[in-house]
Design an enzyme around this catalytic site. Structure first.
Site, short mmCIF file in Angstrom:
data_model
loop_
_atom_site.label_atom_id
_atom_site.label_comp_id
_atom_site.label_asym_id
_atom_site.label_seq_id
_atom_site.Cartn_x
_atom_site.Cartn_y
_atom_site.Cartn_z
CB CYS A 22 1.47 -3.98 2.72
SG CYS A 22 1.70 -3.40 4.04
CB CYS A 65 1.59 -1.03 7.01
SG CYS A 65 1.60 -2.28 8.73
CB CYS A 70 2.83 -9.87 2.94
SG CYS A 70 3.58 -10.54 3.96
CB CYS A 85 5.78 -5.79 -0.20
SG CYS A 85 6.77 -5.20 0.75
CB CYS A 104 9.32 -5.48 6.61
SG CYS A 104 7.66 -5.49 6.61
#
Length: 121
Positions: free
Chosen positions: A59, A61, A78, A80, A89
């Site tokens: 991920c 972010c 991902c 996740c 998400c």
């Protein structure tokens, strides 16, 4: 490129692979990309860059103290665990239709992603 420069962009191979994965996963789960294409493009680029650098689509972010340890744990790879279990998400890549930011698309062109990516640098 000099030896001091770092490649901050993903490889075309992994960018295309992560785009294909994202499109298929959205269709399979009944989720949609964000109504703002740049959000989708940045997340897919981040997944592809992590696949290049770490061997897995971690991920992009989240902050990690040790990215390789996180890849090995697989929780944030991902899709996740929160996405698989609850369709949550954090990146806003896969949004349920009732999410206010959800668009109506489950695809995005590779050219669009590259244009957005190249415009960021």
């Amino acid at each position: 490129m000099s030896s001091l420069e770092v490649n901050t962009k993903s490889s075309d191979k992994n960018l295309e692979a992560m785009l294909n994965f994202s499109e298929q996963y959205a269709k399979r789960t009944g989720t949609y990309f964000c109504s703002e294409p740049s959000v989708t493009a940045v997340v897919i680029e981040g997944l592809a860059k992590h696949k290049d650098d770490l061997g897995a689509p971690l991920c992009p972010c989240r902050h990690y103290e040790d990215k390789q340890a996180e890849v090995n744990a697989a929780f944030w790879n991902c899709p996740c665990v929160p996405m698989r279990e609850r369709k949550e998400c954090h990146c806003m890549l896969f949004l349920t239709p009732d999410n206010e930011f959800a668009g109506d698309k489950q695809d995005l062109s590779l050219e669009t992603i590259k244009q957005i990516r190249d415009g960021l640098g």
